[in-house]
Scaffold this motif. Structure first.
Motif, short mmCIF file in Angstrom:
data_model
loop_
_atom_site.label_atom_id
_atom_site.label_comp_id
_atom_site.label_asym_id
_atom_site.label_seq_id
_atom_site.Cartn_x
_atom_site.Cartn_y
_atom_site.Cartn_z
N LEU A 41 15.74 35.96 6.70
CA LEU A 41 14.33 35.63 6.90
C LEU A 41 14.17 34.15 6.59
N VAL A 42 13.66 33.39 7.56
CA VAL A 42 13.48 31.94 7.35
C VAL A 42 12.01 31.54 7.47
N GLY A 43 11.15 32.48 7.79
CA GLY A 43 9.73 32.18 7.88
C GLY A 43 8.94 33.44 8.08
N ASN A 44 7.68 33.40 7.65
CA ASN A 44 6.80 34.54 7.85
C ASN A 44 5.35 34.09 7.76
N GLN A 45 4.49 34.86 8.36
CA GLN A 45 3.06 34.61 8.29
C GLN A 45 2.34 35.90 8.62
N SER A 46 1.05 35.93 8.38
CA SER A 46 0.27 37.10 8.76
C SER A 46 0.40 37.29 10.27
N ALA A 47 0.45 38.52 10.67
CA ALA A 47 0.68 38.83 12.08
C ALA A 47 -0.45 38.33 12.97
N ALA A 48 -0.09 37.84 14.12
CA ALA A 48 -1.06 37.36 15.10
C ALA A 48 -1.74 38.54 15.81
N LYS A 51 -2.03 45.03 15.40
CA LYS A 51 -1.16 46.20 15.26
C LYS A 51 -0.07 46.02 14.19
N TYR A 52 0.23 44.78 13.82
CA TYR A 52 1.32 44.47 12.89
C TYR A 52 0.78 43.82 11.63
N ASP A 53 1.61 43.78 10.60
CA ASP A 53 1.23 43.16 9.33
C ASP A 53 1.78 41.75 9.18
N VAL A 54 3.02 41.55 9.62
CA VAL A 54 3.71 40.28 9.39
C VAL A 54 4.50 39.87 10.63
N ASP A 55 4.45 38.58 10.94
CA ASP A 55 5.35 37.99 11.93
C ASP A 55 6.41 37.23 11.17
N VAL A 56 7.67 37.44 11.53
CA VAL A 56 8.76 36.78 10.81
C VAL A 56 9.64 35.98 11.77
N LEU A 57 10.37 35.04 11.20
CA LEU A 57 11.39 34.29 11.92
C LEU A 57 12.73 34.63 11.30
N ILE A 58 13.70 34.91 12.13
CA ILE A 58 15.03 35.35 11.69
C ILE A 58 16.07 34.33 12.14
N SER A 59 17.00 34.03 11.25
CA SER A 59 18.14 33.18 11.63
C SER A 59 19.40 34.03 11.61
N LEU A 60 20.40 33.55 12.32
CA LEU A 60 21.67 34.26 12.44
C LEU A 60 22.80 33.29 12.09
N ALA A 79 10.08 38.29 15.25
CA ALA A 79 9.88 39.74 15.18
C ALA A 79 8.54 39.98 14.49
N SER A 80 7.95 41.13 14.75
CA SER A 80 6.72 41.54 14.09
C SER A 80 6.99 42.86 13.39
N VAL A 81 6.33 43.06 12.25
CA VAL A 81 6.59 44.24 11.43
C VAL A 81 5.27 44.91 11.05
N ARG A 82 5.25 46.24 11.20
CA ARG A 82 4.13 47.03 10.68
C ARG A 82 4.67 47.87 9.54
N CYS A 83 4.06 47.70 8.37
CA CYS A 83 4.51 48.42 7.18
C CYS A 83 3.93 49.83 7.09
N ASP A 110 15.90 48.36 10.39
CA ASP A 110 15.53 49.10 9.17
C ASP A 110 15.59 48.17 7.96
N ASP A 111 16.64 47.37 7.89
CA ASP A 111 16.80 46.45 6.76
C ASP A 111 15.72 45.37 6.75
N LEU A 112 15.32 44.91 7.95
CA LEU A 112 14.23 43.94 8.03
C LEU A 112 12.94 44.57 7.51
N TRP A 113 12.65 45.80 7.96
CA TRP A 113 11.44 46.48 7.51
C TRP A 113 11.44 46.63 5.98
N LYS A 114 12.58 47.04 5.43
CA LYS A 114 12.68 47.20 3.97
C LYS A 114 12.46 45.87 3.25
N ALA A 115 13.03 44.79 3.78
CA ALA A 115 12.89 43.48 3.14
C ALA A 115 11.44 43.00 3.15
N VAL A 116 10.71 43.33 4.21
CA VAL A 116 9.34 42.87 4.35
C VAL A 116 8.34 43.83 3.67
#
Length: 122
Positions: A41-48, A51-60, A79-83, A110-116
């Motif tokens: 996870l390299v960034g996050n903000q409230s979802a735009a 339907k979602y809670d958080v928008d995240v930025l992922i690096s590889l 990616a966007s996540v709904r908790c 699944d791991d992204l959802w758990k982290a967020v």
């Protein structure tokens, strides 16, 4: 109660990530040739979108088993996540449901959802 825990987890993630200097690795995949792929996870903000809670930025990044980084993707992936139920991770407009239990194993979504969405424990 779940909504309160989700809100606390999201706020904790937002505050922790803002203070962090290094990306938070949420998933690692190990391959037979000793290559390790890490997703962070390299960034996050409230979802735009509502339907979602958080928008995240992922690096590889790719590394060898001894820890040397052999490749770091210069871009980020959204990616966007709904908790709350039904739990979802959305990537490129495709919603992936997150199972309520770990019975079937877990993948990077699944791991992204758990982290967020899971409150940190001490």
């Amino acid at each position: 109660m779940r909504n309160v825990l989700s809100a606390v987890a999201i706020e904790t993630l937002l505050l922790t990530s803002a203070a962090a200097t290094e990306p938070v690795v949420f998933h690692r995949a190990h391959f037979p040739d000793d290559t390790v792929v890490s997703l962070s996870l390299v960034g996050n903000q409230s979802a735009a979108r509502v339907k979602y809670d958080v928008d995240v930025l992922i690096s590889l990044s790719l590394s060898s088993a001894n820890g040397g980084v052999s490749y770091s993707d210069p871009g980020t992936h959204k990616a966007s996540v709904r908790c709350s139920s039904p739990a979802i991770v959305s990537v490129s407009g495709v919603d992936y449901p997150i199972p309520a239990s770990d019975a079937g194993g877990s993948d990077w979504k699944d791991d992204l959802w758990k982290a967020v969405c899971t409150p940190p424990t001490s």
